[in-house]
Design a protein around this motif. Structure first.
Motif, PDB file in Angstrom:
ATOM      1  N   LEU A 119       0.814  -1.214   0.000  1.00  0.00           N
ATOM      2  CA  LEU A 119       0.000   0.000   0.000  1.00  0.00           C
ATOM      3  C   LEU A 119       0.849   1.266   0.000  1.00  0.00           C
ATOM      4  CD1 LEU A 119      -2.844  -1.026   2.476  1.00  0.00           C
ATOM      5  CD2 LEU A 119      -2.900  -0.961  -0.012  1.00  0.00           C
ATOM      6  N   GLY A 120       1.989   1.219   0.624  1.00  0.00           N
ATOM      7  CA  GLY A 120       2.875   2.404   0.631  1.00  0.00           C
ATOM      8  C   GLY A 120       3.364   2.729  -0.771  1.00  0.00           C
ATOM      9  N   ALA A 121       3.727   1.695  -1.544  1.00  0.00           N
ATOM     10  CA  ALA A 121       4.200   1.919  -2.915  1.00  0.00           C
ATOM     11  C   ALA A 121       3.070   2.437  -3.801  1.00  0.00           C
ATOM     12  CB  ALA A 121       4.764   0.612  -3.486  1.00  0.00           C
ATOM     13  N   ILE A 122       1.880   1.935  -3.618  1.00  0.00           N
ATOM     14  CA  ILE A 122       0.738   2.400  -4.425  1.00  0.00           C
ATOM     15  C   ILE A 122       0.424   3.851  -4.097  1.00  0.00           C
ATOM     16  CG2 ILE A 122      -1.735   2.086  -4.810  1.00  0.00           C
ATOM     17  CD1 ILE A 122      -1.305  -0.905  -4.349  1.00  0.00           C
ATOM     18  N   GLU A 123       0.444   4.220  -2.830  1.00  0.00           N
ATOM     19  CA  GLU A 123       0.146   5.599  -2.432  1.00  0.00           C
ATOM     20  C   GLU A 123       1.199   6.563  -2.976  1.00  0.00           C
ATOM     21  OE1 GLU A 123      -0.518   8.252   1.617  1.00  0.00           O
ATOM     22  OE2 GLU A 123      -0.091   6.117   1.770  1.00  0.00           O
ATOM     23  N   SER A 124       2.452   6.201  -2.899  1.00  0.00           N
ATOM     24  CA  SER A 124       3.508   7.098  -3.403  1.00  0.00           C
ATOM     25  C   SER A 124       3.424   7.238  -4.918  1.00  0.00           C
ATOM     26  CB  SER A 124       4.881   6.585  -2.974  1.00  0.00           C
ATOM     27  OG  SER A 124       5.132   5.327  -3.567  1.00  0.00           O
ATOM     28  N   ALA A 125       3.043   6.166  -5.638  1.00  0.00           N
ATOM     29  CA  ALA A 125       2.920   6.251  -7.096  1.00  0.00           C
ATOM     30  C   ALA A 125       1.752   7.131  -7.497  1.00  0.00           C
ATOM     31  CB  ALA A 125       2.764   4.850  -7.685  1.00  0.00           C
ATOM     32  N   VAL A 126       0.655   7.078  -6.823  1.00  0.00           N
ATOM     33  CA  VAL A 126      -0.536   7.864  -7.186  1.00  0.00           C
ATOM     34  C   VAL A 126      -0.364   9.325  -6.791  1.00  0.00           C
ATOM     35  CG1 VAL A 126      -3.001   8.117  -6.747  1.00  0.00           C
ATOM     36  CG2 VAL A 126      -2.041   5.857  -7.072  1.00  0.00           C
ATOM     37  N   THR A 127       0.226   9.579  -5.656  1.00  0.00           N
ATOM     38  CA  THR A 127       0.418  10.970  -5.239  1.00  0.00           C
ATOM     39  C   THR A 127       1.539  11.645  -6.033  1.00  0.00           C
ATOM     40  OG1 THR A 127       1.848  10.208  -3.444  1.00  0.00           O
ATOM     41  CG2 THR A 127      -0.446  10.671  -2.908  1.00  0.00           C
ATOM     42  N   ALA A 128       2.487  10.902  -6.609  1.00  0.00           N
ATOM     43  CA  ALA A 128       3.596  11.491  -7.364  1.00  0.00           C
ATOM     44  C   ALA A 128       3.119  12.075  -8.682  1.00  0.00           C
ATOM     45  CB  ALA A 128       4.676  10.445  -7.610  1.00  0.00           C
ATOM     46  N   ASP A 129       2.170  11.418  -9.358  1.00  0.00           N
ATOM     47  CA  ASP A 129       1.736  11.947 -10.656  1.00  0.00           C
ATOM     48  C   ASP A 129       0.621  12.975 -10.511  1.00  0.00           C
ATOM     49  OD1 ASP A 129      -0.435  10.385 -10.031  1.00  0.00           O
ATOM     50  OD2 ASP A 129      -0.351   9.115 -11.820  1.00  0.00           O
ATOM     51  N   GLY A 130       0.091  13.197  -9.317  1.00  0.00           N
ATOM     52  CA  GLY A 130      -0.882  14.259  -9.089  1.00  0.00           C
ATOM     53  C   GLY A 130      -2.325  13.822  -9.269  1.00  0.00           C
ATOM     54  N   SER A 131      -2.591  12.602  -9.579  1.00  0.00           N
ATOM     55  CA  SER A 131      -3.980  12.163  -9.765  1.00  0.00           C
ATOM     56  C   SER A 131      -4.701  12.003  -8.431  1.00  0.00           C
ATOM     57  CB  SER A 131      -4.025  10.843 -10.541  1.00  0.00           C
ATOM     58  OG  SER A 131      -3.354   9.844  -9.805  1.00  0.00           O
ATOM     59  N   MET A 132      -3.926  11.954  -7.370  1.00  0.00           N
ATOM     60  CA  MET A 132      -4.540  11.812  -6.058  1.00  0.00           C
ATOM     61  C   MET A 132      -3.713  12.606  -5.060  1.00  0.00           C
ATOM     62  SD  MET A 132      -5.541   8.256  -4.324  1.00  0.00           S
ATOM     63  CE  MET A 132      -5.267   7.997  -2.631  1.00  0.00           C
ATOM     64  N   SER A 133      -4.397  13.217  -4.090  1.00  0.00           N
ATOM     65  CA  SER A 133      -3.681  13.987  -3.069  1.00  0.00           C
ATOM     66  C   SER A 133      -4.265  13.677  -1.705  1.00  0.00           C
ATOM     67  CB  SER A 133      -3.782  15.489  -3.374  1.00  0.00           C
ATOM     68  OG  SER A 133      -5.119  15.898  -3.287  1.00  0.00           O
ATOM     69  N   ARG A 134      -3.498  14.022  -0.704  1.00  0.00           N
ATOM     70  CA  ARG A 134      -3.975  13.780   0.654  1.00  0.00           C
ATOM     71  C   ARG A 134      -5.074  14.798   0.979  1.00  0.00           C
ATOM     72  NH1 ARG A 134      -2.108  10.439   4.141  1.00  0.00           N
ATOM     73  NH2 ARG A 134      -0.245   9.275   3.716  1.00  0.00           N
ATOM     74  N   PRO A 135      -6.073  14.383   1.780  1.00  0.00           N
ATOM     75  CA  PRO A 135      -7.153  15.334   2.094  1.00  0.00           C
ATOM     76  C   PRO A 135      -6.652  16.435   3.036  1.00  0.00           C
ATOM     77  CG  PRO A 135      -7.460  13.280   3.288  1.00  0.00           C
ATOM     78  CD  PRO A 135      -6.307  13.069   2.361  1.00  0.00           C
ATOM     79  N   GLN A 136      -7.227  17.609   2.852  1.00  0.00           N
ATOM     80  CA  GLN A 136      -6.910  18.751   3.706  1.00  0.00           C
ATOM     81  C   GLN A 136      -7.791  18.687   4.953  1.00  0.00           C
ATOM     82  OE1 GLN A 136      -4.460  20.807   2.876  1.00  0.00           O
ATOM     83  NE2 GLN A 136      -4.133  19.653   0.996  1.00  0.00           N
ATOM     84  N   SER A 137      -7.436  19.399   5.953  1.00  0.00           N
ATOM     85  CA  SER A 137      -8.200  19.378   7.196  1.00  0.00           C
ATOM     86  C   SER A 137      -9.610  19.936   6.994  1.00  0.00           C
ATOM     87  CB  SER A 137      -7.477  20.142   8.294  1.00  0.00           C
ATOM     88  OG  SER A 137      -7.349  21.509   7.920  1.00  0.00           O
ATOM     89  N   SER A 138      -9.798  20.817   6.013  1.00  0.00           N
ATOM     90  CA  SER A 138     -11.134  21.367   5.751  1.00  0.00           C
ATOM     91  C   SER A 138     -12.034  20.343   5.065  1.00  0.00           C
ATOM     92  CB  SER A 138     -11.025  22.622   4.889  1.00  0.00           C
ATOM     93  OG  SER A 138     -10.472  22.289   3.630  1.00  0.00           O
ATOM     94  N   GLN A 139     -11.443  19.329   4.469  1.00  0.00           N
ATOM     95  CA  GLN A 139     -12.243  18.315   3.780  1.00  0.00           C
ATOM     96  C   GLN A 139     -12.732  17.212   4.727  1.00  0.00           C
ATOM     97  OE1 GLN A 139      -9.359  17.119   0.854  1.00  0.00           O
ATOM     98  NE2 GLN A 139     -10.301  18.426  -0.721  1.00  0.00           N
TER      99      GLN A 139
END
Length: 179
Positions: A119-139
């Protein structure tokens, strides 16, 4: 005589009124001995067969025959149910052993499945290309479930005055409005 009495040992039974010589048989007088004994003829038993009363042959009751048949049928049914119970019991035991084997195999397969995806490798791959980002505190929204639930039903004030026919006409009009 006095000297003879002194030599004899003391016998306490000597002065008893009857004389006992040590035998249990009575001493017979001479006349009694010489008399011949009467001979007793041996008895001859007559052999006779006992008369046995023979019971008359009765008829067989239909109720008794049907009762014995019912008991025999129930005994066969009980025997068959015991056979079925033993086969079901043996199949339950075999299925139980197979279930424990399958549960251990399931645990092994789940562990291998979890190791297949990192799961760590999948998260780093998706967040690196910008298709997914971590949620902000307002979300992030947290729901507070400490208060009891309540429902408010608002009444529009419209009265229901139609019947089945009016409901069908309304549905037909809504369908025709789309065409």
């Amino acid at each position: 005589m006095a000297s003879a009495a002194k030599r004899r040992p003391y016998d306490p039974y000597r002065n008893i009124s009857y004389a006992y010589d040590g035998s249990a048989a009575r001493v017979l007088e001479r006349e009694e001995v010489l008399q011949p004994r009467p001979q007793v003829r041996p008895r001859r038993q007559t052999v006779a067969r006992p008369k046995v009363k023979v019971r008359e042959a009765g008829y067989v009751s239909l109720f008794a025959v049907s009762g014995f048949a019912a008991v025999a049928a129930l005994a066969v049914l009980i025997l068959m149910s015991f056979v079925q119970l033993s086969t079901i019991s043996s199949s339950v035991v075999s299925l139980d052993s197979e279930m424990t084997r399958l549960r251990s195999e399931e645990a092994t397969l789940r562990a291998r499945y979890e190791l297949a995806y990192d799961l760590g490798a999948i998260e780093s791959a998706v967040t690196a290309d910008g298709s997914m980002s971590r949620p902000q505190s307002s979300q992030m929204v947290y729901v507070d479930l400490t208060e009891p639930d309540s429902v408010v039903v608002y009444d529009r004030g419209e009265e229901v005055t139609g019947g089945f026919v009016d409901g069908v006409q309304e549905i037909i009009q809504n369908v025709l409005a789309y065409f």
